[in-house]
Scaffold this motif. Structure first.
Motif, short mmCIF file in Angstrom:
data_model
loop_
_atom_site.label_atom_id
_atom_site.label_comp_id
_atom_site.label_asym_id
_atom_site.label_seq_id
_atom_site.Cartn_x
_atom_site.Cartn_y
_atom_site.Cartn_z
N UNK A 38 -5.70 -1.23 -6.64
CA UNK A 38 -6.01 0.06 -7.28
C UNK A 38 -5.23 0.19 -8.59
N UNK A 39 -4.03 -0.41 -8.62
CA UNK A 39 -3.25 -0.42 -9.87
C UNK A 39 -2.28 -1.59 -9.85
N UNK A 40 -2.01 -2.13 -11.03
CA UNK A 40 -0.90 -3.06 -11.17
C UNK A 40 0.32 -2.25 -11.59
N UNK A 41 1.45 -2.47 -10.92
CA UNK A 41 2.71 -1.87 -11.34
C UNK A 41 3.61 -3.04 -11.71
N UNK A 42 3.75 -3.27 -13.03
CA UNK A 42 4.49 -4.43 -13.50
C UNK A 42 5.87 -3.97 -13.95
N UNK B 142 0.86 -1.19 0.00
CA UNK B 142 0.00 0.00 0.00
C UNK B 142 0.89 1.23 0.00
N UNK B 143 0.61 2.18 -0.87
CA UNK B 143 1.44 3.39 -0.96
C UNK B 143 1.15 4.33 0.21
N UNK B 144 1.94 5.37 0.33
CA UNK B 144 1.74 6.35 1.39
C UNK B 144 0.32 6.91 1.35
N UNK B 145 -0.22 7.07 0.15
CA UNK B 145 -1.56 7.64 0.02
C UNK B 145 -2.66 6.56 0.08
N UNK B 146 -2.24 5.34 0.42
CA UNK B 146 -3.23 4.29 0.64
C UNK B 146 -3.66 3.53 -0.61
N UNK B 147 -2.92 3.69 -1.71
CA UNK B 147 -3.26 2.93 -2.93
C UNK B 147 -2.74 1.50 -2.81
N UNK B 148 -3.59 0.53 -3.17
CA UNK B 148 -3.17 -0.88 -3.12
C UNK B 148 -2.55 -1.24 -4.47
N UNK B 149 -1.31 -1.70 -4.40
CA UNK B 149 -0.55 -2.01 -5.62
C UNK B 149 -0.21 -3.49 -5.64
N UNK B 150 -0.35 -4.12 -6.81
CA UNK B 150 0.17 -5.48 -7.01
C UNK B 150 1.27 -5.40 -8.06
N UNK B 151 2.44 -6.00 -7.74
CA UNK B 151 3.59 -5.91 -8.65
C UNK B 151 4.16 -7.28 -8.96
N UNK B 152 4.66 -7.40 -10.19
CA UNK B 152 5.40 -8.59 -10.62
C UNK B 152 6.72 -8.12 -11.21
N UNK C 138 -2.86 -0.18 -15.35
CA UNK C 138 -1.59 -0.94 -15.32
C UNK C 138 -0.46 -0.01 -15.74
N UNK C 139 0.55 0.10 -14.88
CA UNK C 139 1.77 0.85 -15.21
C UNK C 139 2.89 -0.17 -15.40
N UNK C 140 3.62 -0.05 -16.51
CA UNK C 140 4.64 -1.05 -16.85
C UNK C 140 5.99 -0.37 -17.06
#
Ligand SMILES: Nc1ccn([C@@H]2O[C@H](COP(=O)(O)O)[C@@H](O)[C@H]2O)c(=O)n1
Length: 594
Positions: free
Chosen positions: A229-233, A183-193, A260-262
């Motif tokens: 909230x976003x995928x950061x791949x 979870x980012x500082x602003x509370x966003x839930x991120x899943x990363x691979x 999705x941010x890649x």
């Protein structure tokens, strides 16, 4: 409006390095911030003291890791002030590239010392590159010493290493973590691979799973099931023409609308593409030349199907860029932490004796700014002059006619005018590859090797294997190399000081992705395989075919295709010389440039 990269005169009381004392064009407009922002590095290959030569466009990349650290610190503060998220991400290939990573004493491990400085940056996510996998010792060093510093955020979704487990039994385990959810500082839930392309050149006891197989794994299905909230791949994988769609499609099959941010890498280019309106994929160059920036407005994209507003920018890696975007001056820019990183790197350079001088080059020899073959081509200099010269030293076979073959990608960087040091030697050729030979190949057959190896089909196969598509998006096809000298005379061109990257990628506003405006450098193609000048002998003369050990199996395959008199195997291959590829240019410079 030109600022100085290292203006030592303006503020003499501030401790800092003072080169280059040349004016650099600053960025031409501020960055666009979103509510989720990312600073991206990739393929840094040990260039932690930045680019130190004065040939253009090198001064534009003259920041060092200490400067970058100060930049990140200021940017984090700006993010706090704006009340938005800012992540720092790297897409792999820390090894192989400069004296800092490769100039270590015998018995040490590549990049072990330089990586201690990378650890001091607050990376949120990192992944593994192919250069972390060529030698088991390097991968093991990453696993043991580097990965723990990333506290679960060094991602290797499809890369394992075999180690002894607590029972003393060999066990294949991920080098880092397969994924991260945070979870980012602003509370966003991120899943990363963290994914690498289908690389096949990895060492024994490391494994790379094909991307297409990875997405079918149960763990993968479970990891992506919950919607963040976003995928950061992140991945050591080019964003165009590669396996990213395999990963993105697998995610999209479950979450058609999640942003999705890649962040990719490997092909050393500035590039960007969008797989759909709610994703963006960027690649941020190489060698600490480029710092990537991406911003996304995630809040505006909530509860609707609209395209996400993304921006991306490719920043030149220098203090002028950094000061411009952080609204600091040469006096207020440096942080203590940044300064201590710079000092530590300079101490490491001194400990590794990287300024040891082999000779002085009277001109630039470049990989792609001059045609091949030509007097200004580094590939010509290396394979036609330097390799034959260095391998002939104390070699009893030197009197036997030969042809010497390398792959031109083995040469990593230009050889620039001026002092030629141990560091320069390693930036151009860091690999401790040896030279092998096959004796008694007739000249007629040996001369057919290069054309056969460079046949479009063979090269396509090579490209498929490495997944490396080096078609740069730089604009700069110049028919005449004299143009390079003449550019200073062209009105309005800005002279050679304006040289630099000019990118046209596939994202919106494709012509405005570079942060600083430049004139493109020329760009010439070089064949993948290149050779020394063929000996002047009759077609039936037996000669030696000499090549980099890296190419052994390939040469044997082609040789067996070209003739049927003999079936060559690795048993026909012997060591040609104890001189390693990484020593060639030092020997040549010592002999010819003193
Ligand atoms: N021991 C080695 C290892 C690699 N190479 C060359 O490097 C190329 C890959 O580098 P990237 O930065 O593009 O990943 C590879 O294709 C080889 O040409 C080498 O020569 N020796």
């Amino acid at each position: 409006d030109h600022l100085h990269a290292r203006d030592g005169h303006a503020h003499q009381h501030v401790e800092r390095r003072e080169y280059p004392q040349v004016p650099l064009a600053p960025p031409y407009r501020p960055l666009v911030w979103g509510d989720l922002n990312v600073i991206h590095t990739t393929d840094t290959h040990g260039w932690l003291l930045g680019h130190q030569k004065s040939s253009w466009a090198e001064p534009y990349y003259s920041g060092d890791l200490g400067d970058f650290s100060s930049f990140v610190t200021h940017m984090k503060q700006i993010a706090l002030h704006k009340n938005v998220d800012l992540l720092l991400i790297d897409s792999g290939d820390l090894h192989d590239g400069t004296g800092l990573s490769d100039g270590y004493p015998p018995g040490d491990v590549d990049a072990h010392e330089s990586n201690k400085f990378v650890e001091r940056l607050p990376y949120d996510l990192m992944t593994i590159g192919n250069h972390e996998l060529y030698g088991y010792a390097d991968t093991y060093d990453m696993y043991t010493n580097f990965v723990p510093h990333l506290a679960g955020r060094y991602l290797t979704s499809n890369v394992n290493i075999t180690v002894f487990n607590s029972d003393g039994k060999p066990e294949s385990v991920p080098v880092g973590n397969r994924y991260a959810k945070f979870t980012t500082r602003k509370g966003r839930r991120i899943t990363s691979l963290g994914v690498i392309f289908n690389f096949t050149g990895n060492d024994m006891n490391t494994t790379v799973q094909a991307v297409g197989d990875m997405v079918k794994e149960q763990w993968f299905v479970e990891v992506i099931a919950e919607e963040p909230d976003a995928f950061v791949l992140i991945g050591h994988m080019p964003v165009s023409n590669n396996s990213w769609p395999t990963v993105v499609n697998a995610v999209r099959a479950v979450h058609p609308l999640t942003p999705i941010l890649i962040f990719g890498g490997h092909t050393h280019i500035r590039d960007c593409t969008q797989y759909d309106g709610r994703s963006m994929a960027m690649e941020s160059g190489r060698y600490m030349e480029t710092i990537g920036w991406m911003s996304a407005d995630l809040h505006a994209a909530k509860h609707n199907r609209d395209n996400v507003t993304f921006t991306r920018r490719y920043l030149d890696q220098n203090r002028v860029t950094y000061e411009y975007h952080t609204r600091t001056s040469n006096r207020s820019f440096d942080t203590d932490h940044g300064r201590s990183i710079t000092r530590g790197l300079e101490e490491l350079a001194a400990r590794f004796n990287l300024s040891h001088l082999y000779g002085t080059a009277q001109q630039d020899y470049t990989l792609s700014y001059n045609p091949y073959p030509s007097n200004g081509s580094l590939v010509s200099l290396f394979i036609e002059d330097a390799v034959p010269y260095a391998l002939a030293i104390n070699n009893t076979r030197a009197s036997i006619p030969n042809i010497m073959i390398i792959d031109s990608w083995a040469l990593r960087f230009d050889l620039l005018k001026g002092s030629f040091t141990k560091n320069d030697q390693l930036t151009i050729m860091p690999y401790q590859d040896s030279f092998l030979y096959i004796a008694n190949v007739t000249s007629a057959i040996a001369n057919q090797l290069l054309p056969a190896m460079n046949k479009p089909m063979a090269i396509q196969q090579k490209r498929d294997e490495t997944q490396a598509v080096f078609s740069s998006h730089e604009i700069g096809d110049t028919p005449d190399s004299a143009w390079l000298e003449e550019i200073d005379d062209r009105p309005g061109a800005g002279g050679q000081a304006s040289f630099g990257y000019v990118t046209r990628d596939s994202c919106p506003d494709a012509d405005h992705a570079d942060d600083t405006l430049h004139t493109p450098l020329p760009n010439y193609d070089v064949p993948f395989y290149v050779g020394s000048k063929p000996p002047n002998v009759t077609a039936d003369t037996p000669i030696d075919v000499v090549f980099l050990n890296f190419l052994g199996k390939e040469i044997i395959g082609i040789l067996n295709g070209l003739q049927k008199d003999k079936t060559y195997t690795m048993a026909d291959v012997s060591s040609y010389s104890p001189t390693l590829a990484s020593d060639i240019l030092g020997l040549y410079a010592q002999g010819m440039w003193n």
